[in-house]
Motif scaffolding. Structure first.
Motif, mmCIF file in Angstrom:
data_model
loop_
_atom_site.group_PDB
_atom_site.id
_atom_site.type_symbol
_atom_site.label_atom_id
_atom_site.label_comp_id
_atom_site.label_asym_id
_atom_site.label_seq_id
_atom_site.Cartn_x
_atom_site.Cartn_y
_atom_site.Cartn_z
ATOM 1 N N ALA A 35 -12.567 -18.465 72.423
ATOM 2 C CA ALA A 35 -11.191 -17.817 72.567
ATOM 3 C C ALA A 35 -11.262 -16.635 71.705
ATOM 4 O O ALA A 35 -10.340 -15.719 71.892
ATOM 5 C CB ALA A 35 -10.011 -18.648 71.881
ATOM 6 N N GLY A 36 -12.147 -16.492 70.713
ATOM 7 C CA GLY A 36 -12.240 -15.258 69.877
ATOM 8 C C GLY A 36 -11.057 -15.195 68.838
ATOM 9 O O GLY A 36 -10.352 -14.264 68.544
ATOM 10 N N VAL A 37 -10.759 -16.520 68.384
ATOM 11 C CA VAL A 37 -9.658 -16.344 67.433
ATOM 12 C C VAL A 37 -10.184 -17.190 66.192
ATOM 13 O O VAL A 37 -11.359 -17.657 66.228
ATOM 14 C CB VAL A 37 -8.389 -17.396 67.674
ATOM 15 C CG1 VAL A 37 -7.877 -16.640 69.079
ATOM 16 C CG2 VAL A 37 -8.847 -18.872 68.232
ATOM 17 N N SER A 38 -9.589 -17.395 65.077
ATOM 18 C CA SER A 38 -10.056 -17.932 63.990
ATOM 19 C C SER A 38 -10.062 -19.594 63.970
ATOM 20 O O SER A 38 -9.267 -20.132 64.681
ATOM 21 C CB SER A 38 -9.479 -17.407 62.634
ATOM 22 O OG SER A 38 -8.124 -17.981 62.331
ATOM 23 N N SER A 55 -1.076 -12.897 72.161
ATOM 24 C CA SER A 55 -2.517 -12.600 72.315
ATOM 25 C C SER A 55 -3.304 -13.866 71.918
ATOM 26 O O SER A 55 -4.336 -14.198 72.912
ATOM 27 C CB SER A 55 -2.797 -11.435 71.433
ATOM 28 O OG SER A 55 -4.219 -11.223 71.678
ATOM 29 N N SER A 56 -2.995 -14.326 70.811
ATOM 30 C CA SER A 56 -3.806 -15.786 70.421
ATOM 31 C C SER A 56 -3.604 -16.747 71.503
ATOM 32 O O SER A 56 -4.640 -17.628 71.879
ATOM 33 C CB SER A 56 -3.235 -16.132 69.170
ATOM 34 O OG SER A 56 -3.810 -15.050 68.175
ATOM 35 N N LEU A 57 -2.220 -17.022 71.922
ATOM 36 C CA LEU A 57 -2.184 -17.963 72.968
ATOM 37 C C LEU A 57 -2.779 -17.699 74.264
ATOM 38 O O LEU A 57 -3.341 -18.731 74.749
ATOM 39 C CB LEU A 57 -0.625 -18.180 73.184
ATOM 40 C CG LEU A 57 0.193 -18.804 71.949
ATOM 41 C CD1 LEU A 57 1.619 -18.878 72.203
ATOM 42 C CD2 LEU A 57 -0.261 -20.044 71.440
ATOM 43 N N ALA A 69 1.075 -20.438 81.189
ATOM 44 C CA ALA A 69 2.200 -20.993 81.544
ATOM 45 C C ALA A 69 2.199 -22.652 81.196
ATOM 46 O O ALA A 69 3.221 -23.228 80.965
ATOM 47 C CB ALA A 69 2.605 -20.871 82.611
ATOM 48 N N ALA A 70 0.949 -23.267 81.805
ATOM 49 C CA ALA A 70 0.805 -24.555 81.534
ATOM 50 C C ALA A 70 0.466 -24.792 79.965
ATOM 51 O O ALA A 70 0.970 -26.115 79.722
ATOM 52 C CB ALA A 70 -0.365 -24.956 82.407
ATOM 53 N N LEU A 71 0.238 -23.927 79.135
ATOM 54 C CA LEU A 71 0.014 -24.223 77.670
ATOM 55 C C LEU A 71 1.441 -24.164 77.150
ATOM 56 O O LEU A 71 1.464 -24.854 76.208
ATOM 57 C CB LEU A 71 -0.965 -23.346 76.960
ATOM 58 C CG LEU A 71 -1.380 -23.369 75.702
ATOM 59 C CD1 LEU A 71 -1.897 -24.728 75.399
ATOM 60 C CD2 LEU A 71 -2.089 -22.030 75.237
#
Length: 194
Positions: A35-38, A55-57, A69-71
């Protein structure tokens, strides 16, 4: 009051991220990298904490191969009822060959962690013998149509429509479609093992 609602929302979001990540066989580090997140962000969310950016979501949803939307959709109706036309489809990892693309529909609420009921449609030729599962829990499986081959440790069982099997998941196990067409399986998974 609003802080309590936010905490429940983040906890719900974290539960969806954790269960989807585990179904895809990813570690927290794998998801963070993809995901390119920490690592810390993913870990914090899965514990029901944090304040993720849009952006993170978006990145997490893409990495989990699910629509944003499903998340983040409201889950008021998730408490007990799952409508037939609103089942959550468990994502297939990108690049999975057609013969391994099992259609998995979650029949229990997405946030139900004590037991999950999953309807799996196995394509002709499916077998995960090369990547057997091994995890904590207990699984009960019933064949709705077709033929399912279940290998649990050293034991191999052929199940036809109407047949069931229950086994501890800590023993390596794998499935194969023993039919020329699709095989449809209903499986209940619990994190508890006798």
């Amino acid at each position: 009051m609003s802080e309590e609602v936010d905490a429940v929302t983040v906890a719900d979001l974290g539960a969806v991220i954790r269960t989807t990540r585990k179904r895809l066989g990813m570690s927290v580090a794998d998801l963070a990298t993809r995901a390119g997140v920490s690592f810390g962000l993913v870990s914090e969310l899965e514990r029901g904490k944090g304040n993720p950016s849009f952006s993170s979501l978006s990145r997490l949803a893409a990495a989990l191969d699910m629509p944003l939307a499903a998340l983040v959709s409201p889950r008021a109706d998730d408490a007990m009822v799952v409508r037939g036309d609103q089942r959550t489809h468990i994502p297939v990892a990108p690049g999975t060959p057609a013969s391994m693309r099992v259609v998995r529909e979650l029949l229990t609420p997405r946030t139900a962690l004590v037991i999950q009921l999953i309807r799996s449609t196995l394509p002709p030729g499916f077998s995960n013998e090369e990547q057997p599962f091994r995890h904590l829990g207990t699984e009960a499986v019933t064949v709705e149509s077709g033929v399912l081959i279940v290998v649990h440790g050293e034991r191999r069982v052929r199940l036809a429509a109407g047949d069931s099997i229950t086994y501890p998941c800590s023993v390596p196990h794998w499935w194969a479609n023993g039919d020329d067409g699709e095989t449809v399986v209903l499986g209940a998974v619990s994190p508890i093992e006798p």
